[in-house]
Design a protein around this motif. Structure first.
Motif, PDB file in Angstrom:
ATOM      1  N   THR A 156       0.853  -1.188   0.000  1.00  5.38           N
ATOM      2  CA  THR A 156       0.000   0.000   0.000  1.00  5.38           C
ATOM      3  C   THR A 156       0.889   1.238   0.000  1.00  5.38           C
ATOM      4  O   THR A 156       1.108   1.875   1.025  1.00  5.38           O
ATOM      5  CB  THR A 156      -0.935  -0.023   1.218  1.00  5.38           C
ATOM      6  OG1 THR A 156      -0.177  -0.372   2.386  1.00  5.38           O
ATOM      7  CG2 THR A 156      -2.046  -1.045   1.042  1.00  5.38           C
ATOM      8  N   ASN A 178      -4.895   2.190   4.649  1.00  4.71           N
ATOM      9  CA  ASN A 178      -4.318   0.905   5.018  1.00  4.71           C
ATOM     10  C   ASN A 178      -5.309   0.027   5.755  1.00  4.71           C
ATOM     11  O   ASN A 178      -5.291  -1.205   5.616  1.00  4.71           O
ATOM     12  CB  ASN A 178      -3.051   1.115   5.851  1.00  4.71           C
ATOM     13  CG  ASN A 178      -1.863   1.491   4.998  1.00  4.71           C
ATOM     14  OD1 ASN A 178      -1.232   0.632   4.397  1.00  4.71           O
ATOM     15  ND2 ASN A 178      -1.563   2.781   4.930  1.00  4.71           N
ATOM     16  N   GLY A 190       2.966  -1.019   4.028  1.00  2.00           N
ATOM     17  CA  GLY A 190       2.576   0.373   3.898  1.00  2.00           C
ATOM     18  C   GLY A 190       3.727   1.342   4.071  1.00  2.00           C
ATOM     19  O   GLY A 190       4.643   1.105   4.860  1.00  2.00           O
TER      20      GLY A 190
END
Length: 782
Positions: free
Chosen positions: A450, A480, A499
């Motif tokens: 992400t 997220n 992330g």
């Protein structure tokens, strides 16, 4: 002497007017008076008599004409409550402020507000709100706040007594200005402040000025941060959390050496104070409020390989085959944006069959070679994408306050077109985005990277009414969360993302990586500092790009040193603009890197047990020494070494030459034994060693049991280690007792006596016991 009614509308909280107990919340009415900042000299004044403000009127150089404001008060309310016996919440704002009328979880940071009935006492000077292990004291006049721990020690105090030579107050406790509210705390003479998220400078923040705003930091040396977090630790004995999405500016003794000044770009201060001498207990309390990360899947602790970019299926399969041919274990291959048809700062989930063929076939081909597939995404849409019109027509895109579609800010687009952002506060948009992951997950995609999420502009109107000043920093948290939750619900396992951006609460959605470090020694150093700082604010599972992401050509030696660091990090991934496969750096680098990757795989039982403890207790896997040794005055300043879990002390070597390198490092109290050589060290104290390129000091705490598993040349990935016997590596000669969690979650109690391991658990497992500083001694479970 009364002049204008405040400089730009500034107010200072001065006098408590009333105190009421409403449910389990103590509410203070406070008269705030207009205030002016003195021109040309530090200090703030209200319109009250100078002597009432503590000004020394006999000073010979006191300005003769001070334009003071009026004294018409404005009402503020201070709400004090207890979230837990050792956790206080202090909210400061005008009565109309939204924070006074919302549940503490309204922003999505605090997930379990809790609540404890307080004990209220009043001695006419101080009003005290007390729990079992924390007390908040509010002085009636002039207004001031103290927080005391369960032993009665003052751990936090506002800074009203700090003045310049003429007695002008330099740091009013609470200063409200248009659009901002500032809380000013007094720093004790030996108080260190750490935290504030993933900051790439020194771990101790004293002397620094930090802007807590989620940014595309464009590296680790720009002064910006991908994952700032408004959480900090004080060695005085408390942890602070601002329950806000608004930008925070933290001046940690930079302008005024004895003041921690915290300016929030909001109408309110919403502060949680967690008191206690042990920072691990405070982190546990913090994650009790904000949630804890689940343990990632076992394969997540293997070796990940990526590149920006792999351009075809053939290229990815060649890398996977290379891992097998060179006998380097590897669990995950990462695919950056080339999998998209429209691939520049856009994700519309349209798979590029021209480059990669059918997705399921690619997943199967990589699986046959022993690798899982990781796929890149961003929460942005390009107007040329066929998904853009659908999203715009259904109202799935973030809009500006004027109703137009908001454009990504802070990251330049390669073609000059704007990019829109998915509005995750819109329930329908969130589900729409989540469902586009489903076919990928059904085809066997293991994890989504992400990426980005830092680009929400300021002038927005989120669908759920989140105030614009909170929305920017909360955007990556919501992004997220949406992806992580869909992975979990679709696959039925603990989810995992990879992330880059984050804020308070982002630790709930592992994992995170350090962003785009430069491929230099400085980039490696900044990476470690960022991870240690993040660990104290967002405890969980963090990693970094081995070799750095960009910059000068990476030397083979720096690649090796960074691989050693990665092998002893919570998660391990090599990634960069250029190739990061170990055979790309020559035979010597390949040989050394392979040894360290295999070492990591041998430590999989230890990594798994450390991860299990981290998830259960809300602790980071990567730990600053100050977390484990809070009473050691040396440890807060140590940001070039760390603990992995509770018992492995890791000493990275920051160098890009062929070595050997002279490395000075600190050993905490006790006896420590090198995991690989058996050399013993005694602390507390500094030691200096010459470290060859093949080596990195990895020390084991005396009395610790390090479970390992044998890794031979045929091990391809973590799956190959499930079911193998564990070897117990014991530091020191004494008997030890420990609990170990198996890969299947079962717990076994182990006692090691005279070289033999006695176990009581659900699964009898054969093993051996090795004394790290003595010849190997055979033993077995029985």
């Amino acid at each position: 002497m009364n002049g204008p009614a405040g400089d730009g509308g500034a107010y200072v909280l001065r006098h408590v007017t009333d105190v009421t107990l409403v449910g389990d919340v103590v509410r203070f009415g406070v008269a705030a008076l207009p205030a002016v900042e003195l021109p040309g000299t530090p200090g703030w004044l209200t319109g009250e008599a100078l002597t009432d403000q503590g000004v020394e009127v006999t000073m010979p150089n006191l300005p003769a004409h001070l334009e003071l404001p009026g004294v018409t008060p404005e009402r503020f309310e201070v709400a004090v409550s207890l979230a837990a016996p050792d956790v206080a919440r202090i909210v400061i704002a005008r009565p109309r402020a939204r924070v006074h009328h919302e549940d503490a979880s309204w922003l999505g940071i605090v997930t379990r507000p809790g609540g404890v009935e307080p004990e209220l006492t009043d001695d006419d000077t101080w009003v005290t709100v007390a729990g079992a292990d924390i007390r908040v004291r509010v002085r009636r006049s002039p207004f001031a706040v103290r927080v005391l721990d369960g032993a009665g020690r003052t751990v936090l105090r506002t800074a009203e007594r700090l003045r310049q030579v003429a007695g002008f107050p330099m740091a009013p406790p609470v200063l409200a200005e248009p659009g901002t509210t500032t809380l000013q705390l007094e720093l004790d003479t030996d108080e260190d402040v750490l935290g504030f998220g993933e900051q790439f400078g020194r771990l101790v923040k004293n002397g620094q000025q930090l802007r807590l705003r989620v940014d595309d930091a464009l590296g680790t040396g720009t002064g910006m941060a991908y994952k700032p977090v408004p959480v900090w630790h004080s060695t005085a004995g408390y942890t602070g959390l601002f329950n806000t999405g608004a930008e925070v500016n933290a001046d940690v003794g930079h302008v005024r050496p004895s003041v921690l000044s915290l300016r929030v770009a909001d109408e309110a201060i919403d502060l949680y104070v967690l008191a206690g001498p042990d920072p691990k207990d405070r982190l546990a309390a913090y994650t009790g409020l904000t949630g804890r990360a689940p343990v990632p899947p076992l394969w997540a602790f293997g070796y990940w390989m990526g590149r920006c970019r792999y351009h075809s299926r053939q290229e990815m399969e060649a890398v996977a085959r290379g891992m097998r041919e060179h006998r380097v274990p590897c669990d995950v291959l990462h695919l950056d944006p080339d999998w998209l048809v429209v691939d520049r700062l856009n994700t519309d989930f349209v798979w590029n069959t021209d480059r990669f063929g059918e997705r399921r076939e690619l997943v199967t081909a990589l699986e046959d070679l022993g690798c899982r597939l990781s796929v890149w995404e961003v929460p942005y849409l390009d107007p040329v994408s066929p998904r853009y019109r659908e999203a715009e027509e259904h109202g799935y895109l973030v809009t500006r306050a004027d109703g137009g579609v908001a454009h990504v800010a802070g990251t330049p687009t390669p073609d000059g077109r704007h990019r829109a952002l998915v509005d995750f506060t819109n329930a329908d948009a969130r589900v729409w985005w989540q469902r586009m992951h489903d076919e990928f997950l059904d085809d066997g995609v293991a994890v989504f990277k992400t990426d980005f999420g830092e680009g929400l502009p300021d002038d927005v109107a989120p669908a759920d009414g989140t105030p614009a000043n909170h929305a920017h920093n909360l955007y990556p948290l919501r992004y997220n969360a949406a992806v992580s939750e869909r992975i979990g619900s679709r696959t039925g396992r603990n989810p995992l993302v990879w992330g880059r951006s984050g804020w308070a609460g982002s630790h709930r959605y592992p994992g995170q990586w350090a962003g785009d470090a430069e491929s230099t020694v400085a980039g490696m150093q900044a990476t470690v500092r960022g991870g240690l700082s993040y660990a104290l604010s967002a405890p969980g599972f963090w990693s970094h790009d081995i070799g750095g992401f960009y910059g000068p050509e990476l030397t083979p030696e720096l690649y090796v040193r960074w691989t050693q660091l990665g092998a002893l990090s919570p998660l391990m991934r090599a990634h960069g603009l250029r190739p990061r496969e170990p055979w790309e750096f020559g035979e010597r680098a390949l040989s050394i890197a392979r040894d360290w990757v295999r070492l990591r795989y041998s430590l999989l039982p230890y990594l798994w047990n450390s991860a299990t403890e981290s998830a259960a207790r809300g602790l980071p896997m990567l730990r600053p020494l100050a977390l484990e040794f809070p009473d050691d005055p040396v440890c807060p300043g140590l940001d070039d070494e760390f603990l992995l879990g509770a018992d492995l002390l890791v000493v990275p070597v920051f160098d890009d030459g062929p070595g050997p390198v002279r490395r000075r490092f600190y050993v905490p109290d006790g006896r420590w034994v090198d995991l690989l050589t058996g050399d013993a060290w005694t602390g507390p104290g500094f030691h200096t060693v010459d470290v060859a390129l093949e080596r990195m000091p990895v020390l084991v705490r005396a009395g610790a049991v390090i479970p390992r598993v044998d890794v031979d040349a045929d091990v391809r990935r973590t799956d190959d280690l499930v079911g193998r016997a564990w070897t117990l590596h014991v530091a020191g000669a004494g008997d030890v007792r420990t609990e170990l969690t198996g890969f299947d979650g079962t717990v076994t109690t182990v006692t090691v006596v005279a070289g033999e391991a006695h176990a009581s658990g659900t699964q009898p497992v054969r093993a051996e016991v090795h004394r790290l500083d003595a010849p190997a001694m055979p033993g077995h479970w029985r």
